[in-house]
Write a protein that holds these residues in place. Sequence first.
Motif, PDB file in Angstrom:
ATOM      1  N   ARG A  19       0.837  -1.200   0.000  1.00 56.96           N
ATOM      2  CA  ARG A  19       0.000   0.000   0.000  1.00 56.96           C
ATOM      3  C   ARG A  19       0.875   1.254   0.000  1.00 56.96           C
ATOM      4  N   LEU A  20       1.316   1.653  -1.163  1.00 62.59           N
ATOM      5  CA  LEU A  20       2.125   2.867  -1.296  1.00 62.59           C
ATOM      6  C   LEU A  20       1.342   4.103  -0.867  1.00 62.59           C
ATOM      7  N   GLY A  21       0.032   4.051  -1.045  1.00 66.08           N
ATOM      8  CA  GLY A  21      -0.801   5.212  -0.717  1.00 66.08           C
ATOM      9  C   GLY A  21      -0.811   5.571   0.753  1.00 66.08           C
ATOM     10  N   HIS A  22      -0.493   4.609   1.624  1.00 63.61           N
ATOM     11  CA  HIS A  22      -0.481   4.912   3.065  1.00 63.61           C
ATOM     12  C   HIS A  22       0.501   6.038   3.364  1.00 63.61           C
ATOM     13  N   ASP A  23       1.682   5.950   2.777  1.00 60.94           N
ATOM     14  CA  ASP A  23       2.687   7.000   2.974  1.00 60.94           C
ATOM     15  C   ASP A  23       2.414   8.208   2.075  1.00 60.94           C
ATOM     16  N   ALA A  24       2.081   7.936   0.819  1.00 57.77           N
ATOM     17  CA  ALA A  24       1.935   9.010  -0.166  1.00 57.77           C
ATOM     18  C   ALA A  24       0.862  10.011   0.222  1.00 57.77           C
ATOM     19  N   PHE A  25      -0.233   9.526   0.826  1.00 54.63           N
ATOM     20  CA  PHE A  25      -1.366  10.409   1.101  1.00 54.63           C
ATOM     21  C   PHE A  25      -1.417  10.902   2.552  1.00 54.63           C
ATOM     22  N   THR A  26      -0.379  10.555   3.336  1.00 56.37           N
ATOM     23  CA  THR A  26      -0.304  11.094   4.702  1.00 56.37           C
ATOM     24  C   THR A  26       0.873  12.055   4.807  1.00 56.37           C
ATOM     25  N   SER A  27       2.079  11.508   4.740  1.00 55.65           N
ATOM     26  CA  SER A  27       3.271  12.356   4.857  1.00 55.65           C
ATOM     27  C   SER A  27       3.776  12.852   3.506  1.00 55.65           C
ATOM     28  N   ILE A  61       5.794  11.174   1.768  1.00 58.82           N
ATOM     29  CA  ILE A  61       7.132  10.582   1.616  1.00 58.82           C
ATOM     30  C   ILE A  61       7.038   9.077   1.854  1.00 58.82           C
ATOM     31  N   LEU A  62       7.541   8.281   0.924  1.00 53.01           N
ATOM     32  CA  LEU A  62       7.542   6.838   1.081  1.00 53.01           C
ATOM     33  C   LEU A  62       8.582   6.436   2.119  1.00 53.01           C
ATOM     34  N   SER A  63       8.173   5.624   3.093  1.00 52.70           N
ATOM     35  CA  SER A  63       9.101   5.181   4.137  1.00 52.70           C
ATOM     36  C   SER A  63      10.062   4.135   3.571  1.00 52.70           C
ATOM     37  N   GLN A  64      11.143   3.914   4.289  1.00 52.57           N
ATOM     38  CA  GLN A  64      12.118   2.908   3.865  1.00 52.57           C
ATOM     39  C   GLN A  64      11.466   1.533   3.797  1.00 52.57           C
ATOM     40  N   GLN A  65      10.606   1.222   4.773  1.00 51.04           N
ATOM     41  CA  GLN A  65       9.932  -0.081   4.817  1.00 51.04           C
ATOM     42  C   GLN A  65       9.021  -0.262   3.603  1.00 51.04           C
ATOM     43  N   THR A  66       8.284   0.788   3.254  1.00 53.11           N
ATOM     44  CA  THR A  66       7.380   0.707   2.101  1.00 53.11           C
ATOM     45  C   THR A  66       8.163   0.514   0.810  1.00 53.11           C
ATOM     46  N   MET A  67       9.261   1.244   0.673  1.00 59.95           N
ATOM     47  CA  MET A  67      10.081   1.101  -0.527  1.00 59.95           C
ATOM     48  C   MET A  67      10.703  -0.292  -0.596  1.00 59.95           C
ATOM     49  N   ASP A  68      11.143  -0.828   0.549  1.00 63.04           N
ATOM     50  CA  ASP A  68      11.702  -2.179   0.573  1.00 63.04           C
ATOM     51  C   ASP A  68      10.657  -3.201   0.108  1.00 63.04           C
ATOM     52  N   SER A  69       9.409  -3.025   0.561  1.00 63.40           N
ATOM     53  CA  SER A  69       8.335  -3.947   0.178  1.00 63.40           C
ATOM     54  C   SER A  69       8.052  -3.866  -1.317  1.00 63.40           C
ATOM     55  N   ALA A  70       8.086  -2.635  -1.854  1.00 60.18           N
ATOM     56  CA  ALA A  70       7.844  -2.454  -3.282  1.00 60.18           C
ATOM     57  C   ALA A  70       8.954  -3.100  -4.106  1.00 60.18           C
ATOM     58  N   LEU A  81       2.791   7.230  -6.597  1.00 55.46           N
ATOM     59  CA  LEU A  81       4.139   7.695  -6.918  1.00 55.46           C
ATOM     60  C   LEU A  81       4.122   9.105  -7.488  1.00 55.46           C
ATOM     61  N   ARG A  82       3.030   9.488  -8.141  1.00 57.97           N
ATOM     62  CA  ARG A  82       2.920  10.869  -8.637  1.00 57.97           C
ATOM     63  C   ARG A  82       2.927  11.854  -7.469  1.00 57.97           C
ATOM     64  N   ASP A  83       2.348  11.437  -6.349  1.00 55.51           N
ATOM     65  CA  ASP A  83       2.187  12.339  -5.208  1.00 55.51           C
ATOM     66  C   ASP A  83       3.282  12.192  -4.154  1.00 55.51           C
ATOM     67  N   SER A  84       4.261  11.344  -4.384  1.00 51.44           N
ATOM     68  CA  SER A  84       5.318  11.122  -3.394  1.00 51.44           C
ATOM     69  C   SER A  84       6.550  11.959  -3.726  1.00 51.44           C
TER      70      SER A  84
END
Length: 518
Positions: free
Chosen positions: A53-61, A63-72, A99-102
């Motif tokens: 769920r990339l949107g969890h980071d993208a639509f809150t902060s 910025i994609l977290s390291q954990q989210t990027m690792d999962s992707a 990714l457009r919004d990150s």
Amino acid sequence: MEVISYIADDAVLDPGALVAAIDVGSNAIRLGVATRDADGVPTMLQRYREPVRLGHDAFTSGILSQQTMDSAVEAFLQFRRILDQHKITVYRAAATSALRDSVNGQQLIDRIQQETGIELKLISGEEEARLIHYSIARRVDLSNKFTLLIDMGGGSVEVTLCDNGEVVASQSFKIGTVRLLEMMGQTGDFNTLLSEYLDGTRKKLSEQIGKRKADLCVATGGNASAIGEIAVQILGTDSSTSIKRKELKKLITKLASLSFEERIRDLGLRPDRADVILPAAMVFHEIMSLAGAKSMHMPDASLLDGIILEMVDGEELTFLSQRRNLLAWTRTLKKKYHVDQKYGVQVSKLALSLFDQLTSIHKLGNRERLLLEIAALVHEIGMYVRVGGYHHHAAYLISVSPLLGLSKHEKQVLSQIVRYQRKAAPSDTHADFAALQTADQKKVWQLSALLRLGIALNRERRDRVSSVRVQLDHKQIELHLAGDGDMLLEQWAVLQVADYIEQAFGEKLHIDITTASQ
């Protein structure tokens, strides 16, 4: 990893016939593998889904977290193994809203390229809508209907209007399910908060849809499919691929009464579907109500399918589809801004004739020819805003309009071609022109010169010039005009742009006049 297979486990596949597409969405990352038959028609064989769920980071902060990027990256490594296992060399990967919004979306794209060798491209909301329409048009008969297409994603909703199968308008709205969920949380007041939030976008949605009622409403995305299946389960509807608006309203009431845990336990939904299904249903119902749609159809169409279809069809068919969509857009725009359509068509005809006959000088291709055609058809739309400086207004209207089929830089070039249809020549002191790459600046010079010539040849707006023949001799461009009357005004108008032509092409302009009677 969730895998949906459409083939037997012991089936033997021809590796050379396989193609694949990857969709990096806000709620999950998907891979589709398809095969081509002897006629080049694709059939989906397997779908893989990684719940990242990339949107969890993208639509809150943002910025994609390291954990989210690792999962992707791990998901892409899995996909890389699948591609290698099936010896798939023809594939395409596209990223959408999250990714457009990150802020660091490009960092993830670069890392995926480095660690997996898969090139991931960021696509616009307009391109996403175009590819989904491409998929739907293969599965649903859109002819002789005014159709509303709704693609519900995690970060955005693409609303597209089609008239007789052709896209006439499209808009991306930031009301995707994951985005809404992250903004509002799962409080007891969620329904009220969502309703209030939708109030803020209702006006824009109404402007997009207009007053005409939709003959057909088509919805795509994982939530659309899930809604159809749940409606059969809960309400006993006739089909999982269609639902009436009043049935959807009942389903919303039922979903709202269930907790997150109950949706998983009683309805069999995945956790990452159970939390977004309610906002999805509410957004679908809202858009259906605004369009006056009585029912919603959910065919097996998606962004993945659109990407695969386009790869299999090849550049020529894709180009023809894009041109049809853009021409439909010009017709809608001309009606909206009360443009003289007959005049625009004649200017386009003359400008394109010049383009074709001067190919040996400009060496431009079909994409640039299409930009000139569109520019000629809509160059006067700025008059709707204000006659004075209408070329500036036309350029602005193009820059803010969703144009399905054009890349971001093509849209910028189109805007500048229209900007320089009259008055000042391109200059590095003009910020929008200076922002273009050198190659695109040259295109603007040459295509705007051809547009100016097309306008000059119809200066009196009476279609006196029926055709123009170009002769190249000793670095001179000679124009031989055929038409009615003396055409003195048209000749004078052409001479006024001779200096501009010389700057654009480095050639001097000579005019010969030939009338139809001669």
